[in-house]
Design an enzyme around this catalytic site. Structure first.
Site, PDB file in Angstrom:
ATOM      1  CG  HIS A 126      -1.926   0.945   1.398  1.00  0.00           C
ATOM      2  ND1 HIS A 126      -1.712   2.235   1.810  1.00  0.00           N
ATOM      3  CD2 HIS A 126      -3.254   0.835   1.176  1.00  0.00           C
ATOM      4  CE1 HIS A 126      -2.864   2.884   1.835  1.00  0.00           C
ATOM      5  NE2 HIS A 126      -3.823   2.056   1.454  1.00  0.00           N
ATOM      6  CG  ASP A 203       0.189  -2.738   6.190  1.00  0.00           C
ATOM      7  OD1 ASP A 203      -0.805  -2.865   6.931  1.00  0.00           O
ATOM      8  OD2 ASP A 203       0.152  -2.115   5.115  1.00  0.00           O
ATOM      9  CD  GLN A 206      -7.362  -4.714   3.896  1.00  0.00           C
ATOM     10  OE1 GLN A 206      -8.363  -5.378   4.169  1.00  0.00           O
ATOM     11  NE2 GLN A 206      -7.440  -3.457   3.518  1.00  0.00           N
ATOM     12  CE  LYS A 229      -7.697  -0.378   6.046  1.00  0.00           C
ATOM     13  NZ  LYS A 229      -8.330  -0.115   4.749  1.00  0.00           N
ATOM     14  CB  CYS A 367      -3.578   3.125  -1.610  1.00  0.00           C
ATOM     15  SG  CYS A 367      -4.720   4.441  -1.261  1.00  0.00           S
TER      16      CYS A 367
HETATM   17  N1  PMP Z   1      -2.056  -0.992   4.495  1.00  0.00           N
HETATM   18  C1  PMP Z   1      -3.037  -1.690   3.936  1.00  0.00           C
HETATM   19  C2  PMP Z   1      -2.753  -3.093   3.460  1.00  0.00           C
HETATM   20  C3  PMP Z   1      -4.317  -1.137   3.793  1.00  0.00           C
HETATM   21  O1  PMP Z   1      -5.280  -1.855   3.235  1.00  0.00           O
HETATM   22  C4  PMP Z   1      -4.537   0.165   4.263  1.00  0.00           C
HETATM   23  C5  PMP Z   1      -5.903   0.817   4.105  1.00  0.00           C
HETATM   24  N2  PMP Z   1      -6.459   0.660   2.847  1.00  0.00           N
HETATM   25  C6  PMP Z   1      -3.486   0.847   4.855  1.00  0.00           C
HETATM   26  C7  PMP Z   1      -2.266   0.248   4.960  1.00  0.00           C
HETATM   27  C8  PMP Z   1      -3.670   2.243   5.398  1.00  0.00           C
HETATM   28  O2  PMP Z   1      -4.579   2.225   6.439  1.00  0.00           O
HETATM   29  P1  PMP Z   1      -5.203   3.591   6.989  1.00  0.00           P
HETATM   30  O3  PMP Z   1      -5.772   4.301   5.800  1.00  0.00           O
HETATM   31  O4  PMP Z   1      -6.250   3.137   7.947  1.00  0.00           O
HETATM   32  O5  PMP Z   1      -4.109   4.351   7.626  1.00  0.00           O
END
Ligand code: PMP
Length: 409
Positions: A126, A203, A206, A229, A367
């Site tokens: 991401h 990270d 998910q 999430k 993203c």
């Molecule tokens: N890493 C992953 C794998 C994600 O799916 C996301 C959110 N789409 C993020 C990081 C970032 O999370 P946040 O927008 O809650 O900071």
């Protein structure tokens, strides 16, 4: 799935008031769970109760409300610690979310990184696990290297082993890809990194909501996720860190709460976790994440995982029969996320048309622009499942996609 299990799952759906509504005159079908999950009544009520009964600022006050707010906040920290099997609660730092947690680490480890050191991430990260490292590299002269994947969206572990060396200082990899649904073999990634004394960051944005996480068993240095999430509120996230490394790295924000003593000449930092929590924290958010963990702890997690995968398999089987569809992400080890493109159609157009049928999916690059470049596509349509979805909703998704194809072709 037996009758009792079906009943349990139907009852779970009733806990989510937002799902009971019409969008464009149709029942809402919410399949955007990888972007954010919906909130059960217990989480909504916990936040409401906190503001109605217990709110004040934390840590500083002697009066009753401040003591109660502090207890609520610190109690939430204990719940997160248990949720991750952290050895203790001071290794849990509350942040704004996963992005904020990565930024915290990427700023705070600056004093451990030197010119020509190497940071490893993967091709499926991401943006929040790419950009903060690029910035760290700009500041320090370190080099960012990317572990490749194959067409199925699986990390090439042999390549990773070949890339890691004495120059590598940190490896940061996503546990579960938000775009592909790939579950990465983080146990192997961490084990290999440890043999080179490399700092490991996972990270878990998910993953944390979908399967139990045991940071002691994983033996990673950092694990992070977002409240929103895992059925919790937005604006609150978690950073777990090993005590030794948390003590070694610098705070990244400065001000109240994170100090022990301040004079105009000098400041001493507070102990963990407060050293990393400058300013008034998101107390209601912490209460909310605590309630979301209670909610998850009351679920039969194996049953939920099995059910989500049943929905995934059913949707995949039906999607694969659609002419011109290309599934993006075919890892052998996968979670309940399906990304796809349809020949000749733009993902946004599909998303817009199926929204007319009440169906919420995410379209775009999710993203993960470099990953889109790898597949040579501008974006995908992504359906991501949660425990409150059902087979009838998958059928509606398929019908709506077929309609979109008819309208757009
Ligand atoms: N890493 C992953 C794998 C994600 O799916 C996301 C959110 N789409 C993020 C990081 C970032 O999370 P946040 O927008 O809650 O900071």
């Amino acid at each position: 799935m037996n009758k009792k299990h079906k009943e349990i799952l139907e009852n779970i759906r009733n806990e989510f008031p937002i799902l009971d509504q019409k969008i464009n005159g149709e029942d809402l079908v919410y399949l955007d769970n990888a972007a954010s999950t919906q909130k059960p009544k217990s989480v909504i009520n916990a936040i409401k109760d906190y503001y109605e009964n217990d709110h004040s600022n934390v840590h500083r006050g002697v009066h009753t409300l401040s003591v109660r707010a502090t207890e609520a906040y610190e109690n939430a920290r204990s719940k997160v610690a248990d949720f991750l099997n952290s050895p203790n609660k001071h290794q849990i730092i509350f942040t704004k979310g996963t992005t904020d947690s990565v930024n915290l680490i990427a700023s705070s480890v600056t004093n451990l990184i030197q010119e020509n050191d190497e940071i490893l991430i993967s091709s499926m990260e991401h943006h929040s696990n790419i950009v903060p490292w690029q910035e760290l590299c700009k500041r320090t002269g370190a080099v960012l290297k990317v572990i490749p994947i194959n067409e199925n969206g699986e990390l090439l572990i042999d390549e990773y082993e070949g890339m890691i060396s004495d120059k590598t200082k940190l490896v940061s990899v996503v546990h579960l890809s938000n775009t592909l649904g790939t579950i990465n073999p983080i146990e192997d990634i961490i084990r290999i990194a440890k043999s080179y004394n490399v700092i490991t960051m996972i990270d878990g944005a998910q993953a944390a909501g979908h399967f139990p996480i045991d940071v002691q068993e994983l033996d990673c240095d950092f694990y992070l996720f977002s409240g929103h999430k895992i059925f919790g509120p937005t604006g609150i996230g978690v950073l777990y860190g090993k005590e030794e490394i948390l003590n070694k790295i610098d705070p990244y924000q400065f001000g109240g709460e994170m100090i022990l003593k301040v004079t105009f000449e000098e400041t001493t930092y507070n102990d963990l976790p407060h050293k990393f929590e400058a300013g008034t924290p998101n107390i209601a958010g912490a209460v909310g994440i605590g309630a979301s963990i209670d909610f998850i702890n009351n679920l039969d997690r194996d049953l939920c995982h099995q059910y989500e995968m049943e929905l995934h398999d059913y949707a995949l089987e039906r999607l694969e029969k659609i002419e011109g569809i290309n599934i993006i992400g075919k890892s052998a080890n996968k979670s309940a996320i399906i990304s796809f493109v349809i020949e000749g159609l733009h993902p946004h157009d599909i998303g817009t048309i199926i929204n007319q049928k009440g169906i919420a999916v995410r379209t775009g690059h999710h993203c993960t622009m470099p990953l889109m470049d790898f597949y040579g596509i501008p974006g995908t349509v992504r359906a991501s499942f949660s425990i409150y979805n059902n087979h009838a909703e998958v059928d509606k998704l398929i019908d709506a996609i077929k309609l979109a194809i008819k309208m757009l072709k």
